[in-house]
Design a protein around this motif. Sequence first.
Motif, PDB file in Angstrom:
ATOM      1  N   GLN A 294       0.817  -1.211   0.000  1.00  0.00           N
ATOM      2  CA  GLN A 294       0.000   0.000   0.000  1.00  0.00           C
ATOM      3  C   GLN A 294       0.852   1.263   0.000  1.00  0.00           C
ATOM      4  O   GLN A 294       0.381   2.337  -0.363  1.00  0.00           O
ATOM      5  CB  GLN A 294      -0.926   0.006   1.222  1.00  0.00           C
ATOM      6  N   GLN A 295       2.124   1.144   0.422  1.00  0.00           N
ATOM      7  CA  GLN A 295       2.995   2.319   0.425  1.00  0.00           C
ATOM      8  C   GLN A 295       3.302   2.795  -0.985  1.00  0.00           C
ATOM      9  O   GLN A 295       3.697   3.930  -1.190  1.00  0.00           O
ATOM     10  CB  GLN A 295       4.316   1.991   1.153  1.00  0.00           C
ATOM     11  N   ARG A 296       3.129   1.955  -1.983  1.00  0.00           N
ATOM     12  CA  ARG A 296       3.324   2.255  -3.401  1.00  0.00           C
ATOM     13  C   ARG A 296       4.766   2.591  -3.746  1.00  0.00           C
ATOM     14  O   ARG A 296       5.065   2.928  -4.884  1.00  0.00           O
ATOM     15  CB  ARG A 296       2.434   3.414  -3.879  1.00  0.00           C
ATOM     16  N   GLY A 297       5.672   2.492  -2.786  1.00  0.00           N
ATOM     17  CA  GLY A 297       7.054   2.853  -3.058  1.00  0.00           C
ATOM     18  C   GLY A 297       7.957   1.651  -3.271  1.00  0.00           C
ATOM     19  O   GLY A 297       9.120   1.806  -3.595  1.00  0.00           O
ATOM     20  N   PHE A 298       7.414   0.455  -3.084  1.00  0.00           N
ATOM     21  CA  PHE A 298       8.254  -0.735  -3.158  1.00  0.00           C
ATOM     22  C   PHE A 298       7.594  -1.780  -4.048  1.00  0.00           C
ATOM     23  O   PHE A 298       6.375  -1.820  -4.190  1.00  0.00           O
ATOM     24  CB  PHE A 298       8.464  -1.342  -1.770  1.00  0.00           C
ATOM     25  N   LYS A 299       8.431  -2.603  -4.629  1.00  0.00           N
ATOM     26  CA  LYS A 299       7.922  -3.761  -5.351  1.00  0.00           C
ATOM     27  C   LYS A 299       8.077  -4.946  -4.410  1.00  0.00           C
ATOM     28  O   LYS A 299       9.182  -5.443  -4.202  1.00  0.00           O
ATOM     29  CB  LYS A 299       8.685  -3.953  -6.655  1.00  0.00           C
ATOM     30  N   VAL A 300       6.985  -5.364  -3.816  1.00  0.00           N
ATOM     31  CA  VAL A 300       7.018  -6.392  -2.781  1.00  0.00           C
ATOM     32  C   VAL A 300       6.748  -7.746  -3.401  1.00  0.00           C
ATOM     33  O   VAL A 300       5.749  -7.943  -4.095  1.00  0.00           O
ATOM     34  CB  VAL A 300       5.976  -6.083  -1.685  1.00  0.00           C
ATOM     35  N   ILE A 301       7.654  -8.683  -3.156  1.00  0.00           N
ATOM     36  CA  ILE A 301       7.481 -10.040  -3.665  1.00  0.00           C
ATOM     37  C   ILE A 301       6.456 -10.742  -2.788  1.00  0.00           C
ATOM     38  O   ILE A 301       6.583 -10.785  -1.560  1.00  0.00           O
ATOM     39  CB  ILE A 301       8.817 -10.792  -3.675  1.00  0.00           C
ATOM     40  N   ALA A 302       5.402 -11.264  -3.418  1.00  0.00           N
ATOM     41  CA  ALA A 302       4.239 -11.770  -2.704  1.00  0.00           C
ATOM     42  C   ALA A 302       4.593 -12.910  -1.760  1.00  0.00           C
ATOM     43  O   ALA A 302       5.586 -13.619  -1.928  1.00  0.00           O
ATOM     44  CB  ALA A 302       3.189 -12.241  -3.708  1.00  0.00           C
ATOM     45  N   ALA A 303       3.734 -13.084  -0.753  1.00  0.00           N
ATOM     46  CA  ALA A 303       3.971 -14.090   0.281  1.00  0.00           C
ATOM     47  C   ALA A 303       4.090 -15.492  -0.314  1.00  0.00           C
ATOM     48  O   ALA A 303       4.947 -16.280   0.077  1.00  0.00           O
ATOM     49  CB  ALA A 303       2.836 -14.043   1.305  1.00  0.00           C
ATOM     50  N   HIS A 304       3.217 -15.815  -1.275  1.00  0.00           N
ATOM     51  CA  HIS A 304       3.262 -17.150  -1.869  1.00  0.00           C
ATOM     52  C   HIS A 304       4.614 -17.403  -2.524  1.00  0.00           C
ATOM     53  O   HIS A 304       5.199 -18.481  -2.391  1.00  0.00           O
ATOM     54  CB  HIS A 304       2.146 -17.302  -2.907  1.00  0.00           C
ATOM     55  N   THR A 305       5.132 -16.388  -3.222  1.00  0.00           N
ATOM     56  CA  THR A 305       6.420 -16.530  -3.899  1.00  0.00           C
ATOM     57  C   THR A 305       7.542 -16.713  -2.890  1.00  0.00           C
ATOM     58  O   THR A 305       8.445 -17.531  -3.090  1.00  0.00           O
ATOM     59  CB  THR A 305       6.698 -15.303  -4.777  1.00  0.00           C
ATOM     60  N   SER A 306       7.507 -15.947  -1.798  1.00  0.00           N
ATOM     61  CA  SER A 306       8.566 -16.081  -0.799  1.00  0.00           C
ATOM     62  C   SER A 306       8.538 -17.471  -0.163  1.00  0.00           C
ATOM     63  O   SER A 306       9.574 -18.060   0.128  1.00  0.00           O
ATOM     64  CB  SER A 306       8.435 -14.991   0.274  1.00  0.00           C
ATOM     65  N   LEU A 307       7.338 -18.005   0.051  1.00  0.00           N
ATOM     66  CA  LEU A 307       7.228 -19.366   0.585  1.00  0.00           C
ATOM     67  C   LEU A 307       7.813 -20.382  -0.394  1.00  0.00           C
ATOM     68  O   LEU A 307       8.526 -21.321  -0.001  1.00  0.00           O
ATOM     69  CB  LEU A 307       5.762 -19.709   0.873  1.00  0.00           C
ATOM     70  N   GLU A 308       7.510 -20.190  -1.673  1.00  0.00           N
ATOM     71  CA  GLU A 308       8.004 -21.120  -2.685  1.00  0.00           C
ATOM     72  C   GLU A 308       9.528 -21.077  -2.759  1.00  0.00           C
ATOM     73  O   GLU A 308      10.193 -22.116  -2.857  1.00  0.00           O
ATOM     74  CB  GLU A 308       7.389 -20.768  -4.043  1.00  0.00           C
ATOM     75  N   SER A 484      -3.718   4.005  -6.184  1.00  0.00           N
ATOM     76  CA  SER A 484      -2.848   4.810  -5.333  1.00  0.00           C
ATOM     77  C   SER A 484      -3.669   5.689  -4.401  1.00  0.00           C
ATOM     78  O   SER A 484      -4.392   6.588  -4.840  1.00  0.00           O
ATOM     79  CB  SER A 484      -1.926   5.689  -6.195  1.00  0.00           C
ATOM     80  N   GLY A 485      -3.535   5.441  -3.105  1.00  0.00           N
ATOM     81  CA  GLY A 485      -4.197   6.291  -2.123  1.00  0.00           C
ATOM     82  C   GLY A 485      -3.676   7.713  -2.173  1.00  0.00           C
ATOM     83  O   GLY A 485      -4.424   8.672  -1.944  1.00  0.00           O
ATOM     84  N   ARG A 486      -2.378   7.876  -2.478  1.00  0.00           N
ATOM     85  CA  ARG A 486      -1.795   9.213  -2.542  1.00  0.00           C
ATOM     86  C   ARG A 486      -2.385  10.018  -3.706  1.00  0.00           C
ATOM     87  O   ARG A 486      -2.566  11.234  -3.605  1.00  0.00           O
ATOM     88  CB  ARG A 486      -0.275   9.125  -2.679  1.00  0.00           C
ATOM     89  N   MET A 513      -9.580   4.204   2.226  1.00  0.00           N
ATOM     90  CA  MET A 513      -9.899   2.797   2.010  1.00  0.00           C
ATOM     91  C   MET A 513      -8.718   2.081   1.358  1.00  0.00           C
ATOM     92  O   MET A 513      -8.374   0.958   1.730  1.00  0.00           O
ATOM     93  CB  MET A 513     -11.134   2.679   1.123  1.00  0.00           C
ATOM     94  N   LEU A 514      -8.066   2.749   0.385  1.00  0.00           N
ATOM     95  CA  LEU A 514      -6.931   2.129  -0.294  1.00  0.00           C
ATOM     96  C   LEU A 514      -5.726   1.995   0.626  1.00  0.00           C
ATOM     97  O   LEU A 514      -4.949   1.047   0.509  1.00  0.00           O
ATOM     98  CB  LEU A 514      -6.545   2.966  -1.522  1.00  0.00           C
ATOM     99  N   ASN A 515      -5.540   2.940   1.522  1.00  0.00           N
ATOM    100  CA  ASN A 515      -4.381   2.905   2.416  1.00  0.00           C
ATOM    101  C   ASN A 515      -4.800   3.413   3.792  1.00  0.00           C
ATOM    102  O   ASN A 515      -4.565   4.569   4.143  1.00  0.00           O
ATOM    103  CB  ASN A 515      -3.249   3.766   1.849  1.00  0.00           C
ATOM    104  N   ASP A 518      -2.164   5.259   6.284  1.00  0.00           N
ATOM    105  CA  ASP A 518      -1.330   6.349   5.777  1.00  0.00           C
ATOM    106  C   ASP A 518      -1.652   7.605   6.580  1.00  0.00           C
ATOM    107  O   ASP A 518      -2.725   8.200   6.439  1.00  0.00           O
ATOM    108  CB  ASP A 518      -1.603   6.576   4.294  1.00  0.00           C
ATOM    109  N   ALA A 519      -0.702   8.035   7.416  1.00  0.00           N
ATOM    110  CA  ALA A 519      -0.950   9.176   8.297  1.00  0.00           C
ATOM    111  C   ALA A 519      -1.193  10.459   7.510  1.00  0.00           C
ATOM    112  O   ALA A 519      -2.007  11.300   7.907  1.00  0.00           O
ATOM    113  CB  ALA A 519       0.238   9.355   9.244  1.00  0.00           C
ATOM    114  N   ASP A 520      -0.496  10.641   6.383  1.00  0.00           N
ATOM    115  CA  ASP A 520      -0.673  11.859   5.595  1.00  0.00           C
ATOM    116  C   ASP A 520      -2.098  11.968   5.055  1.00  0.00           C
ATOM    117  O   ASP A 520      -2.682  13.057   4.997  1.00  0.00           O
ATOM    118  CB  ASP A 520       0.320  11.889   4.434  1.00  0.00           C
ATOM    119  N   ILE A 521      -2.655  10.834   4.634  1.00  0.00           N
ATOM    120  CA  ILE A 521      -4.029  10.836   4.134  1.00  0.00           C
ATOM    121  C   ILE A 521      -5.001  11.202   5.256  1.00  0.00           C
ATOM    122  O   ILE A 521      -5.928  11.993   5.067  1.00  0.00           O
ATOM    123  CB  ILE A 521      -4.380   9.468   3.518  1.00  0.00           C
ATOM    124  N   LEU A 522      -4.766  10.651   6.445  1.00  0.00           N
ATOM    125  CA  LEU A 522      -5.635  10.973   7.580  1.00  0.00           C
ATOM    126  C   LEU A 522      -5.569  12.458   7.913  1.00  0.00           C
ATOM    127  O   LEU A 522      -6.593  13.094   8.193  1.00  0.00           O
ATOM    128  CB  LEU A 522      -5.226  10.153   8.807  1.00  0.00           C
TER     129      LEU A 522
END
Length: 647
Positions: A294-308, A484-486, A513-515, A518-522
């Motif tokens: 949700q931070q939109r700043g990173f490419k996060v490798i999904a949990a399933h892939t990390s398990l594999e 993107s919540g931002r 709802m999207l993020n 996110d303190a900035d959105i709040l």
Amino acid sequence: MTGKESRFLRLLGTPALFAQGCEIALPEKAYALLAFLVTAPQCSMDREILRSILWQSDQSKQRAGSLRQLLARIDRSIPDDMPRLIRATNTHAQFNHDDWEADVLVLSNSAAPLPRSAWDFLRGDLVEGFKAPTIEAEERIGVEGQRIAQRREAHIIALLETPEKRTSADILFLAGLLVDADPANEVACRALMQRHADAGDIASARQAYFRCRSELKTEYGAEPDGLTQALALELGIVAPAMVQGAPTHMPDVPIDPLGQPRVMILPPDSILSDPVLQRVGRALLEEVTIGLSQQRGFKVIAAHTSLEILNRSLAGAQTAPPPPELRFDYTVYVTIHGREDDIYATCRLTKTSTAEVLWAIDLPLAMQKVNHSFGQLARRIVMTLADTIERRELLDMTHDVNPSAYRLYLEGKRLVSKTDLQHLRQARKWFKSALARHDRFSSAHAGMARVLGMEWLVRGMKDTQLLEEAERSAWLARDNDPNSGRAMRELGFVALYRRRFSDSLDFFAEAQMLNPNDADILADHADALLHDGQSDRALELSLAAIKLNPLPPDYYYWNLGGIHFVQENYAKAIEVLDRVKDRPATSRLLAAAHAKNGDRELASRYASIVLESFPDFRTDDVWRFVPDRNPDDTRQLIDGLRMAGLS
């Protein structure tokens, strides 16, 4: 040491001035002035040029006075028994290079390679840490920094070309400097290959070669030159077939135009060992993965892939190097351990390339209140990981001669936390540079919308041109990343100040709802609710934002102070705004709050700051840029401003 050599100006790295073994304290801006003089022809510059570079004021007399004061302070800092550091006339200022030495001049004027005693000059940026007051100052420092970098490279190459005079440690140090500046530098590559091979470490020699080869292929689409390939063949690093004829095919690595870091979240150890904690561990893994995504700043490798990936490693599978899509910059290790009520989640963030642990923490997980504690734990981990990764990426940018769009965006994001025009305009330049590298970068478009909108608000502008530009940037952010919540936040901000209250609240609701964390959105959602007349709900969200971000940007306090002001809690408004009282943007609200609170003296002082910063300000203009649905809220502010002496 006597004479000129005992008086020395250091401008590379952290600037400092020394004389006879002691440091002489100078004003911070003095070092920028000295840097401009030292790098100018004959170390001399026209005073008017210096004034325009170092001060933003539109008033020529004010700039001239500022320069006179700075020169006088520098002169007073130098003991009477020493030569003057700067020679000043009515028209020019000159660094006294006859009586004072400077590292930049030593580096620039030395025809022969520098002796080992001067190798410190081969490191450090020009006036490191200096925050340029104007765009021209920033550009000049950048240009001169590039010239210094070229001069350094020439010195280092000359030193490496006589390896018989260098120790092994010398070669590692010098080649390392070249690689830090340019990972594709083949002179450094050959020096490292030869040094490692001489030490019998062929593995390290091979690593140096292939790292350079990969960088050349990625950045320039080229292979190493003939000298480098011949040395690799001579040292047995590569087989003849890899050099002669067509090179062995290697799959092309797609170049990421954004340069966003890739994060691998490895599963909790308990998933594989303790069935009792299996569900908790999997849920935490998913929650942290989603939160970082949700931070939109990173490419996060999904949990399933990390398990594999983990399962493959446990199976002992001997595989080739992972494909590009499975390579990552940071690894997050999570471990669930303990028993019964004493359950802990340990989190560790590691920089993959160096195996450096950047952050680690051990947090209790209350099983009897698992839903509440689990949510808090996941939020804390996500916020800290995001902040740590961004700070590390910014740090790495200082050594990157061609920073990615993402790193340029981070530099702009850092400046947006301030509300003064100087920082907002510098941030705009960084976002523009990021978009020049990747014009579909949603976060940079959102950042551009933010600085344009904030500049319009801070200046209290009558026309809406900047606000219209901000809206265009916000829609570009939304079109390039609909999730993107931002982007939604910026659309909400613009809609608010264009008095489309319902649209604004809808955009902020979607952003939240999207993020949701996110303190900035709040914080901005709270501001929209305030101007819609919902001050109680606004106060709730504003305090929640500060709880999520305890060291917030300036505008959090500006927004919160505004809420207390509307609720006629003027003392509380002043208490909150006092944390940002040195920001011109908050002077309007502080003037009104002090006036309403009965302190006319302080109110008058802040009113004078308003006029000094915004000479054209008139209280009737408030109707144009304060978008209150309830006109009485605007009248309350105007009344306070007039009580403070503003007309």
